[in-house]
Design a protein around this motif. Structure first.
Motif, PDB file in Angstrom:
ATOM      1  N   GLU A  89       0.855  -1.192   0.000  1.00  0.00           N
ATOM      2  CA  GLU A  89       0.000   0.000   0.000  1.00  0.00           C
ATOM      3  C   GLU A  89       0.891   1.242   0.000  1.00  0.00           C
ATOM      4  O   GLU A  89       1.195   1.821   1.048  1.00  0.00           O
ATOM      5  CB  GLU A  89      -0.909  -0.004   1.239  1.00  0.00           C
ATOM      6  CG  GLU A  89      -1.965  -1.085   1.214  1.00  0.00           C
ATOM      7  CD  GLU A  89      -2.996  -0.863   0.115  1.00  0.00           C
ATOM      8  OE1 GLU A  89      -3.352   0.297  -0.145  1.00  0.00           O
ATOM      9  OE2 GLU A  89      -3.422  -1.862  -0.497  1.00  0.00           O
ATOM     10  N   ILE A  90       1.333   1.613  -1.183  1.00  0.00           N
ATOM     11  CA  ILE A  90       2.154   2.805  -1.355  1.00  0.00           C
ATOM     12  C   ILE A  90       1.613   3.582  -2.545  1.00  0.00           C
ATOM     13  O   ILE A  90       0.932   3.021  -3.405  1.00  0.00           O
ATOM     14  CB  ILE A  90       3.647   2.462  -1.568  1.00  0.00           C
ATOM     15  CG1 ILE A  90       3.834   1.507  -2.746  1.00  0.00           C
ATOM     16  CG2 ILE A  90       4.256   1.884  -0.286  1.00  0.00           C
ATOM     17  CD1 ILE A  90       5.280   1.208  -3.089  1.00  0.00           C
ATOM     18  N   ASN A  91       1.900   4.882  -2.558  1.00  0.00           N
ATOM     19  CA  ASN A  91       1.484   5.716  -3.681  1.00  0.00           C
ATOM     20  C   ASN A  91       2.476   6.860  -3.847  1.00  0.00           C
ATOM     21  O   ASN A  91       3.491   6.920  -3.138  1.00  0.00           O
ATOM     22  CB  ASN A  91       0.048   6.224  -3.487  1.00  0.00           C
ATOM     23  CG  ASN A  91      -0.099   7.057  -2.236  1.00  0.00           C
ATOM     24  OD1 ASN A  91       0.654   8.002  -1.995  1.00  0.00           O
ATOM     25  ND2 ASN A  91      -1.081   6.702  -1.408  1.00  0.00           N
ATOM     26  N   MET A  92       2.188   7.756  -4.765  1.00  0.00           N
ATOM     27  CA  MET A  92       3.143   8.826  -5.078  1.00  0.00           C
ATOM     28  C   MET A  92       3.484   9.693  -3.875  1.00  0.00           C
ATOM     29  O   MET A  92       4.552  10.263  -3.800  1.00  0.00           O
ATOM     30  CB  MET A  92       2.656   9.687  -6.234  1.00  0.00           C
ATOM     31  CG  MET A  92       1.415  10.495  -5.919  1.00  0.00           C
ATOM     32  SD  MET A  92       1.039  11.613  -7.253  1.00  0.00           S
ATOM     33  CE  MET A  92       1.241  13.155  -6.405  1.00  0.00           C
ATOM     34  N   PHE A  93       2.589   9.760  -2.897  1.00  0.00           N
ATOM     35  CA  PHE A  93       2.856  10.575  -1.725  1.00  0.00           C
ATOM     36  C   PHE A  93       3.976   9.975  -0.866  1.00  0.00           C
ATOM     37  O   PHE A  93       4.555  10.680  -0.042  1.00  0.00           O
ATOM     38  CB  PHE A  93       1.575  10.791  -0.905  1.00  0.00           C
ATOM     39  CG  PHE A  93       0.540  11.570  -1.678  1.00  0.00           C
ATOM     40  CD1 PHE A  93       0.728  12.924  -1.949  1.00  0.00           C
ATOM     41  CD2 PHE A  93      -0.593  10.936  -2.148  1.00  0.00           C
ATOM     42  CE1 PHE A  93      -0.214  13.637  -2.682  1.00  0.00           C
ATOM     43  CE2 PHE A  93      -1.537  11.639  -2.882  1.00  0.00           C
ATOM     44  CZ  PHE A  93      -1.344  12.997  -3.155  1.00  0.00           C
ATOM     45  N   ASP A  94       4.282   8.706  -1.082  1.00  0.00           N
ATOM     46  CA  ASP A  94       5.408   8.079  -0.374  1.00  0.00           C
ATOM     47  C   ASP A  94       6.744   8.579  -0.915  1.00  0.00           C
ATOM     48  O   ASP A  94       7.788   8.289  -0.334  1.00  0.00           O
ATOM     49  CB  ASP A  94       5.336   6.556  -0.507  1.00  0.00           C
ATOM     50  CG  ASP A  94       4.191   5.976   0.292  1.00  0.00           C
ATOM     51  OD1 ASP A  94       4.273   6.016   1.540  1.00  0.00           O
ATOM     52  OD2 ASP A  94       3.211   5.505  -0.321  1.00  0.00           O
ATOM     53  N   LEU A  95       6.714   9.286  -2.026  1.00  0.00           N
ATOM     54  CA  LEU A  95       7.950   9.775  -2.659  1.00  0.00           C
ATOM     55  C   LEU A  95       8.231  11.242  -2.329  1.00  0.00           C
ATOM     56  O   LEU A  95       9.230  11.781  -2.804  1.00  0.00           O
ATOM     57  CB  LEU A  95       7.879   9.570  -4.180  1.00  0.00           C
ATOM     58  CG  LEU A  95       7.583   8.130  -4.618  1.00  0.00           C
ATOM     59  CD1 LEU A  95       7.478   8.080  -6.132  1.00  0.00           C
ATOM     60  CD2 LEU A  95       8.647   7.183  -4.106  1.00  0.00           C
ATOM     61  N   TYR A  96       7.382  11.864  -1.534  1.00  0.00           N
ATOM     62  CA  TYR A  96       7.573  13.296  -1.224  1.00  0.00           C
ATOM     63  C   TYR A  96       7.482  13.585   0.243  1.00  0.00           C
ATOM     64  O   TYR A  96       7.107  12.830   1.029  1.00  0.00           O
ATOM     65  CB  TYR A  96       6.545  14.140  -1.990  1.00  0.00           C
ATOM     66  CG  TYR A  96       6.721  13.983  -3.478  1.00  0.00           C
ATOM     67  CD1 TYR A  96       7.707  14.712  -4.137  1.00  0.00           C
ATOM     68  CD2 TYR A  96       5.956  13.082  -4.198  1.00  0.00           C
ATOM     69  CE1 TYR A  96       7.894  14.565  -5.505  1.00  0.00           C
ATOM     70  CE2 TYR A  96       6.145  12.930  -5.561  1.00  0.00           C
ATOM     71  CZ  TYR A  96       7.116  13.672  -6.208  1.00  0.00           C
ATOM     72  OH  TYR A  96       7.304  13.514  -7.548  1.00  0.00           O
TER      73      TYR A  96
END
Length: 161
Positions: free
Chosen positions: A154-161
């Protein structure tokens, strides 16, 4: 602040962001997934993590014109570890060493001093090396993200910022 110094700081901030977001991703990995390999000729999740963790420190060795033997020794030390927190500590320390090195350079050295890796006939200026370290780490963080998405994390682009 001079423009060169500002660009250096922005790149170092980006490297710090990559390390921090990578650390959060690594902490989510279940040990039973370490052997996951998307295809036969690709790294396993553990091998990818080891490589990503090593990027700041190994790239710094390369730009400082250290030998291939020294590089391989550091890679072997990192590859021998599966403790998540120790791996994160290694990446964090490597990024900190890059920061200290880059901040120690004068503007003249940052923009014009060339160093040559053991595997090429030509060198690059220190500014280009810093860009290379940031993009190298970002590239492999994206691979890690993709591996984890494929595994159903459960990961999404917000995990990159």
């Amino acid at each position: 602040m001079p423009a060169t110094q500002e660009m250096k700081q922005l790149l170092l901030e980006e490297l710090t962001l990559i390390v921090n977001t990578t650390s959060r991703l690594i902490r989510k990995i279940s040990p039973e997934h370490w052997d996951y390999r998307p295809q036969e000729r690709m790294r396993s999740l553990l091998e990818l993590t080891h490589h990503l963790v090593s990027v700041p420190a190994t790239d710094l060795l390369i730009l400082q014109e250290q030998s291939e033997a020294e590089l391989r020794q550091l890679e072997a030390e990192i590859a021998a570890d599966t403790d998540t927190e120790k791996l994160i500590d290694r990446m964090t320390a490597g990024a900190y060493d890059v920061k200290l090195y880059m901040e120690s350079l004068s503007e003249e050295d940052f923009l014009h001093r060339r160093t040559k890796p053991f595997y090429l006939e030509h060198g690059s200026v220190q500014a280009k090396w810093l860009i290379e370290i940031v993009t190298h780490a970002q590239h492999h963080r994206a691979q890690l993200f993709t591996y984890m998405k494929t595994l159903g994390y459960e990961i999404n682009m917000f995990d990159l910022y």
